[in-house]
Enzyme design. Structure first.
Site: not given
Ligand code: E8B
Length: 232
Positions: A41, A89, A183
């Protein structure tokens, strides 16, 4: 990381920051000398731009003895990954050269036995993701401990409603949680990487949306195969 605290500097020497134009985008970890594992992602908003990988860092901005930015020779998103769900992912990044290993740069082994981590096991997750709902970005690595919750609880209709496959696992997200920018980072249980942070519902700190991770054991053959194929 929401509700966490600053990590002890350089005690997670496997942590990687995936960067675009000097900006932290996602976490990752050194899975072999020339390879970093992260989440597919993370390439969503970058298209075919190549990441750079920061290793040996605690602070994203200050000078540190073993901090080094590596170029990426090639990016290998898992063939099953797509932007519509959290399946497969994973993203393997081949560094331009082997990382120089030292006190602040070390490989982290990942779980190869395909057996679920027991519910209530406390694992830890670290990252430079946002630390508040207002989107505050930390300069220094943050971490938080989280208990594993069972797939049945995580799949309850009031939680992720049956979308959590056997290749995924969950941790409790009440207050303390992963969030945007975390992430790709590893979920570490007993010193071994059991999972990779995935964005899932992109909700943070809400107990109704537990944090989701891609389990690594089911992908051991894919990880080994890519590393072996690309003269790894
Ligand atoms: C892939 C990126 C370039 C964009 C992105 O990650 N957006 C985004 C937005 C809001 C929450 C999250 C998010 C990440 C990791 C864990 C979680 C849930 N605990 C949310 C992630």
């Amino acid at each position: 990381i929401l509700g966490g605290y600053e990590a002890r500097p350089h005690l997670k020497p496997f942590m990687a920051s995936l960067q675009l134009d000097g900006q932290h985008v996602c976490g990752g970890f050194l899975v072999a000398e020339q390879w970093v594992l992260s989440a597919a992602h993370c390439t969503e908003e970058t298209g075919d731009k190549l990441f750079q990988v920061l290793l040996g860092a605690h602070s994203l901005t200050e000078q540190e003895p073993h901090k080094r930015l590596y170029r990426v020779r090639a990016q290998f998103p898992h063939p099953g990954s797509n932007k519509h769900n959290n399946k497969d992912d994973l993203l393997l990044l081949q560094l331009e050269e082997k990382a120089e290993l030292n006190a602040d740069v070390q490989v982290l082994p990942f779980q190869r036995e395909d057996r679920d981590v027991a519910p209530d096991t406390v694992c830890e997750v670290a990252g430079w993701g946002i630390t508040s709902h207002s989107g505050r970005r930390p300069d220094r690595l943050q971490q938080v401990e989280r208990p594993v919750i069972s797939r049945d609880v995580c799949n309850h209709r009031t939680r992720h409603d049956g979308t959590i496959t056997n290749n995924m696992m969950c941790t409790d997200s009440r207050r303390r949680d992963t969030c945007k920018g975390d992430s790709g980072g590893p979920l570490v249980c007993g010193g071994v990487a059991e999972g990779l942070v995935t964005a899932g519902s992109r909700v943070c700190g809400n107990y109704k949306k537990p944090a989701i991770y891609t389990r690594l054991a089911p992908y051991a053959a894919w990880i080994d195969g890519v590393m072996a194929s690309a003269d790894g």
